[in-house]
Write a protein that holds these residues in place. Sequence first.
Motif, short mmCIF file in Angstrom:
data_model
loop_
_atom_site.label_atom_id
_atom_site.label_comp_id
_atom_site.label_asym_id
_atom_site.label_seq_id
_atom_site.Cartn_x
_atom_site.Cartn_y
_atom_site.Cartn_z
N GLU A 227 30.77 38.82 27.72
CA GLU A 227 32.07 37.54 28.16
C GLU A 227 33.08 38.22 29.24
OE1 GLU A 227 33.37 37.84 24.43
OE2 GLU A 227 32.00 36.02 23.34
N VAL A 228 32.19 39.36 29.64
CA VAL A 228 33.41 40.26 30.99
C VAL A 228 34.02 39.49 31.47
CG1 VAL A 228 33.60 41.78 32.75
CG2 VAL A 228 31.27 42.36 30.60
N PHE A 229 33.92 38.47 32.04
CA PHE A 229 33.82 37.64 33.49
C PHE A 229 34.61 36.31 32.94
CE2 PHE A 229 30.43 39.93 34.96
CZ PHE A 229 30.79 40.79 36.28
N ASP A 230 34.75 36.74 31.47
CA ASP A 230 35.93 35.42 31.13
C ASP A 230 37.27 36.65 30.71
OD1 ASP A 230 33.42 33.20 31.07
OD2 ASP A 230 32.41 34.34 28.77
N GLN A 231 36.80 37.72 31.14
CA GLN A 231 38.73 37.99 30.67
C GLN A 231 39.56 37.89 31.53
OE1 GLN A 231 38.11 39.61 26.97
NE2 GLN A 231 36.04 38.68 27.60
N GLN A 232 40.68 37.96 31.26
CA GLN A 232 42.38 37.26 31.94
C GLN A 232 42.46 39.23 32.31
OE1 GLN A 232 43.32 35.34 34.01
NE2 GLN A 232 42.00 34.21 32.96
N ILE A 233 41.97 39.03 33.18
CA ILE A 233 42.43 41.17 33.75
C ILE A 233 43.49 40.65 35.19
CG2 ILE A 233 40.82 41.46 32.26
CD1 ILE A 233 39.00 42.09 35.38
N ASP A 234 43.71 42.14 35.55
CA ASP A 234 44.23 41.85 36.77
C ASP A 234 43.13 43.18 37.62
OD1 ASP A 234 46.99 41.44 36.47
OD2 ASP A 234 47.07 43.01 34.79
N ILE A 235 42.68 43.80 37.40
CA ILE A 235 41.52 45.30 37.61
C ILE A 235 40.02 45.17 36.92
CG2 ILE A 235 41.31 47.51 38.20
CD1 ILE A 235 43.95 47.36 38.05
N PHE A 236 39.19 45.17 37.85
CA PHE A 236 37.68 45.00 37.16
C PHE A 236 37.02 46.42 37.81
CE2 PHE A 236 33.46 43.76 37.62
CZ PHE A 236 33.10 44.51 35.64
N ALA A 237 36.46 47.30 36.57
CA ALA A 237 36.04 49.01 36.89
C ALA A 237 34.92 48.76 36.20
CB ALA A 237 36.91 49.72 35.98
#
Length: 356
Positions: A227-237
Amino acid sequence: MALKLVEELAPAGYERLVYIEDEDAGLRAFVCVHSTVCGPAVGGCRMWNYASKDEARTDVLRLAAGMTHKNAMAGLGLGGGKSVILGDPRSDKSEALFRAFGRAIESFGGSYYTAEDVGISPEDMAIVAKETSYAVGLDHGAHASGDPSPFTAEGVFQCLKIGARAVFGTEDLTGRRVLVQGLGHVGWSLAEKLHAAGAALVVTDVNAAASQKAQVSFGAEVCAPDEVFDQQIDIFAPCALGGVLTHETVARLSAKLVCGAANNQLLEPSVAEDLLKRDCLYLPDYVVNAGGIISVAGEVHHAGPEYRAERLVQIARRIDEIVRTSRKEGKTTIRVADEMVTDILAKARKVADAAA
């Protein structure tokens, strides 16, 4: 059955590819030397439960080339190489296996130095070092540098702040939603730094216990690995294995900045164009994750802590240069970085040819 080293035909642009086997020790491994133009090849050893020998070969080739780029960009006077051991690091380790691996490394005569990578600890490398002078990342010895993971995390963190300034106008990470994918040694250390900087952490790991620990320690949200790419985020590490950025996953990515420790994050180079079109700043992994190899390089060169500190600062400066050039010339950041590496290697070859 004695230790066997089988020379394989190295692809164009590679110097050497060797398959290693010791049936009695349970060892099956590859060592790849990609380039020694800038100096002896250095790159860690990964132990992974590969599905096949072919999969392991493909991985070591990719990783070795990445080390040439990484070491050149960090200005370490080292070439690039890598080794992989086929096996489950949770169940297949033994002293006999690591000693056999050490004997194989010794046979390279210093053209390749090994160190820790995924699945390998400083304790494992200490066993390897019983059989070779070319094992680094050790806890003990005159020039021992220890586990390189914290230095990798520090380099990633410093570059992430440079990226944040470029994207958000400030290095202040307070309240920024940062997803850390993979909570191994490096990912966990990075998560600690991000938490201390006030970031709102989202974490994921195939090991549910690691995610739960981060939830307790950092107040992190936990998401399932798929589900990583379904999250609302500012930065991906991304701090797990490579190839996570594909045309499909980038189309779903909400982050405006990608900066992580994983090697080979782009499944293919063209994915960088997708990120650029989506106005997502990608910081080339082989530049930002060089802290660990910088630490190891200090051991190879018998240099002190000042060597490491100076080059960690240089990583962030290099990223700042890459971002500025990318924006000025309209190129992807990975293209800018690769062109820098090409120039560095061409100059090194010229010097080597003149000295020959």
